[in-house]
Design an enzyme around this catalytic site. Structure first.
Site, PDB file in Angstrom:
ATOM      1  N   HIS A  13       0.852  -1.189   0.000  1.00  0.00           N
ATOM      2  CA  HIS A  13       0.000   0.000   0.000  1.00  0.00           C
ATOM      3  C   HIS A  13       0.892   1.245   0.000  1.00  0.00           C
ATOM      4  O   HIS A  13       1.852   1.321   0.776  1.00  0.00           O
ATOM      5  CB  HIS A  13      -0.889  -0.015   1.244  1.00  0.00           C
ATOM      6  CG  HIS A  13      -1.839   1.130   1.278  1.00  0.00           C
ATOM      7  ND1 HIS A  13      -2.993   1.170   0.514  1.00  0.00           N
ATOM      8  CD2 HIS A  13      -1.787   2.307   1.941  1.00  0.00           C
ATOM      9  CE1 HIS A  13      -3.610   2.309   0.731  1.00  0.00           C
ATOM     10  NE2 HIS A  13      -2.907   3.024   1.588  1.00  0.00           N
ATOM     11  N   ASP A  67      -6.404  -8.955   5.542  1.00  0.00           N
ATOM     12  CA  ASP A  67      -7.488  -9.552   6.329  1.00  0.00           C
ATOM     13  C   ASP A  67      -8.803  -9.115   5.704  1.00  0.00           C
ATOM     14  O   ASP A  67      -8.824  -8.611   4.576  1.00  0.00           O
ATOM     15  CB  ASP A  67      -7.364  -9.203   7.822  1.00  0.00           C
ATOM     16  CG  ASP A  67      -7.598  -7.726   8.089  1.00  0.00           C
ATOM     17  OD1 ASP A  67      -7.954  -6.988   7.137  1.00  0.00           O
ATOM     18  OD2 ASP A  67      -7.430  -7.307   9.238  1.00  0.00           O
TER      19      ASP A  67
HETATM   20  C1  GRF Z   1       1.238   0.637  -5.996  1.00  0.00           C
HETATM   21  O1  GRF Z   1       1.394   1.977  -5.612  1.00  0.00           O
HETATM   22  C2  GRF Z   1       0.707  -0.187  -4.860  1.00  0.00           C
HETATM   23  O2  GRF Z   1       1.110   0.261  -3.616  1.00  0.00           O
HETATM   24  C3  GRF Z   1      -0.793  -0.019  -4.999  1.00  0.00           C
HETATM   25  O3  GRF Z   1      -1.015  -0.004  -6.386  1.00  0.00           O
HETATM   26  C4  GRF Z   1       0.136   0.512  -7.048  1.00  0.00           C
HETATM   27  C5  GRF Z   1       0.506  -0.463  -8.126  1.00  0.00           C
HETATM   28  O4  GRF Z   1       1.524   0.004  -8.954  1.00  0.00           O
HETATM   29  N1  GRF Z   1      -1.486  -1.073  -4.300  1.00  0.00           N
HETATM   30  P1  GRF Z   1       2.210  -0.956 -10.005  1.00  0.00           P
HETATM   31  O5  GRF Z   1       1.079  -1.543 -10.862  1.00  0.00           O
HETATM   32  O6  GRF Z   1       2.935  -2.028  -9.250  1.00  0.00           O
HETATM   33  O7  GRF Z   1       3.110  -0.091 -10.807  1.00  0.00           O
END
Ligand code: GRF
Length: 193
Positions: free
Chosen positions: A110, A142
């Site tokens: 995240h 979760d």
């Molecule tokens: C990332 O910033 C991740 O934290 C979030 O979605 C984005 C995906 O980026 N969950 P990518 O597709 O890996 O470039």
């Protein structure tokens, strides 16, 4: 000893997925990737995964209940004997039933320091809040949204002259390093336990 088997789910660019695949291919990350799956047939990351020699699958959510799509994902996870489900920008919320079925084996990244700025617009939200720093979090999934046990976090500074683009770039760079390292540690721990 056999390597942990990870399925990676994406919805878009797949830059985190690409870093993981390259680390697996180079032997830096001691794991194997069973397949890269996406709910979005146009996800850029699918072509990248295929070009790196990984099987790809599309799980359409269009015109059917989420449960049906999830059943298909679960089936492929079981068929491929995947130990881990690695979410890398997968934009569908997984149902409680799905998460329970694979409890403790679904990992997400995240782009904020959870519990601050959960949700789909974490980078923009932190930027608009003018926080002195934000960060990235790797956590187990979760049944809540961005609420599972935190495995690792890293702070990312925010500067006065930042734009969403410069901040996003810094965050993605931190993500690419943290996801790989955290999975390395997680897999090592789970193999020793
Ligand atoms: C990332 O910033 C991740 O934290 C979030 O979605 C984005 C995906 O980026 N969950 P990518 O597709 O890996 O470039």
């Amino acid at each position: 000893m056999s390597f942990p088997r990870m399925a990676i789910l994406i919805s878009g660019t797949g830059s985190n997925m690409e870093v993981l695949l390259r680390a697996v291919n180079s032997g830096e990350l001691k794991a194997c990737v069973t397949f890269v799956g996406s709910d979005n047939p146009c996800a850029k990351g699918l072509a990248v995964a295929a070009s790196l020699g990984t099987d790809t699958k599309v799980f359409s959510y269009k015109g059917r209940a989420r449960q049906e799509a999830e059943e298909e994902i679960a089936q492929v996870i079981c068929e491929t004997k995947s130990d881990w489900i690695i979410l890398a920008g997968f934009m569908k919320i997984l149902s409680i039933d799905f998460v329970k079925k694979f409890e403790g084996r679904v990992v997400n990244i995240h782009p904020a320091l959870l519990p601050s700025f959960p949700g789909a617009h974490a980078i923009e939200d932190a930027f608009l809040a003018k926080a002195p720093f934000t960060g990235v979090t790797v956590h187990l999934v979760d049944s809540g949204v961005d609420t599972g046990p935190i495995l690792a976090q890293e702070k990312v500074p925010m500067y006065e002259d930042d734009t969403i683009d410069t901040l996003s770039e810094r965050i993605h760079k931190a993500e690419h390093k943290l996801y790989k390292e955290t999975l390395q540690n997680l897999f090592a721990k789970s193999q020793n336990s």
